[in-house]
Design a protein around this motif. Sequence first.
Motif, PDB file in Angstrom:
ATOM      1  N   SER A  64       0.000   7.886  -8.545  1.00 57.47           N
ATOM      2  CA  SER A  64      -0.616   6.556  -8.512  1.00 57.47           C
ATOM      3  C   SER A  64      -0.668   6.078  -7.074  1.00 57.47           C
ATOM      4  O   SER A  64       0.224   6.376  -6.276  1.00 57.47           O
ATOM      5  CB  SER A  64       0.171   5.567  -9.379  1.00 57.47           C
ATOM      6  N   PHE A  65      -1.741   5.346  -6.755  1.00 61.17           N
ATOM      7  CA  PHE A  65      -1.949   4.877  -5.392  1.00 61.17           C
ATOM      8  C   PHE A  65      -2.254   3.383  -5.417  1.00 61.17           C
ATOM      9  O   PHE A  65      -2.915   2.886  -6.326  1.00 61.17           O
ATOM     10  CB  PHE A  65      -3.103   5.632  -4.725  1.00 61.17           C
ATOM     11  N   THR A  66      -1.788   2.683  -4.402  1.00 62.12           N
ATOM     12  CA  THR A  66      -2.034   1.257  -4.259  1.00 62.12           C
ATOM     13  C   THR A  66      -2.657   0.993  -2.901  1.00 62.12           C
ATOM     14  O   THR A  66      -2.193   1.531  -1.885  1.00 62.12           O
ATOM     15  CB  THR A  66      -0.721   0.463  -4.395  1.00 62.12           C
TER      16      THR A  66
ATOM     17  N   ASP B 166       0.843  -1.193   0.000  1.00 62.54           N
ATOM     18  CA  ASP B 166       0.000   0.000   0.000  1.00 62.54           C
ATOM     19  C   ASP B 166       0.882   1.248   0.000  1.00 62.54           C
ATOM     20  O   ASP B 166       1.938   1.284   0.641  1.00 62.54           O
ATOM     21  CB  ASP B 166      -0.898   0.020   1.234  1.00 62.54           C
TER      22      ASP B 166
ATOM     23  N   GLY C 277       1.715   5.315  -2.217  1.00 58.23           N
ATOM     24  CA  GLY C 277       1.539   6.193  -3.372  1.00 58.23           C
ATOM     25  C   GLY C 277       2.858   6.427  -4.091  1.00 58.23           C
ATOM     26  O   GLY C 277       3.944   6.178  -3.561  1.00 58.23           O
TER      27      GLY C 277
END
Length: 357
Positions: A137-139, A123, A125
């Motif tokens: 982008s984000f996870t 998790d 960015g």
Amino acid sequence: MTLLEQLGDIAKRGVDLLEEAHAASSLPLPADQARMVRRTAAAFLSPTSHSRYQSRALAAARRNQHSLETLALIARRSRGISEPTKRWQFREKLCATAGTTAQISRAATRLLRELNPPPEREDGGRRIMHGEKTTLSFTGPAAEMADIWAAAKSDPLAWLTGSRAAAPATVTTNVIIELPDYLKILTGDGDDIRLAMTNGATISGAELVRRTLAGAGLFTLIHPERGPVNLYRTRQASPKQRRMLEAEGARCAWPACRRPASECQAHHLLEYSRGGLTHPENMALLCPYHNSINGLPGRGRMARIRGRIAWLPPVRHHADKDSNDKNRNFATGTKARAPGPPVFTGRARTGPTAAVP
């Protein structure tokens, strides 16, 4: 044999070319091409503890007439495999695969995914600068990211810049509610109730409900006698009110109708023109056809009885010459018959929804 025929023959003899290059002290080739040939020859022909894999791989490549270009691709794609046995297994499988260089490349990609699956993403960015532009982008967990994307996809930049300020720390306070006021809130009369908060502020009962349920997602409050409670006065049912009605039944409320709720209209049990409120307790979902015939002579009507949606059969009449009959309808010259029992189609107070005949 023409030059083109010779070139075609050489293209099928990639293994022979490697063996000759591996034994030669120098190669009559341009420097970059000579370097590629020597690296490929070293990969396939250098002494190794996996000589059986090596022999099988070379035999398969010769049998499939792989070109020098194909063998160079196999050698290059295998360098990222650190474990020697897996590396030779990779080479052997590709040498045993017939096809063009492009086809072997696709097979190599599939094999590499099997041997080295991508690591689980963490998790977080990431920011990538592109001169005057930037990509973010984000996870994160799939379900949470899906909710974020659903809110942001129409205009991500406006979503990020317009409402993504850091939220202040939450202060927990108590709200003091006396029992009579609580009961009024449950029945939908919360706008007139003023509640004291321990932080010194006051709040209406309706606002309390909105604040309490704001973070709960789809939340339906159902009074045990009056059915779903809402706190708004409009003619058209809001999306929230429709969701509350859908919690009572997934289909048209008319008996035996199977039209799904998504194709139904929000019907006022007591007509809006007669003062009926646009509250879920005064509404039911009816398909367009049953909404149009509700209340017409001989068709029956929808009502809410003890908190549940029900269909009331029509009152039927028949001719009767007895003018002294107190049940006689003098306007029509007919006598009223008692209607049949109601047919419940809405959510039961306890247990499953009553069966629809």
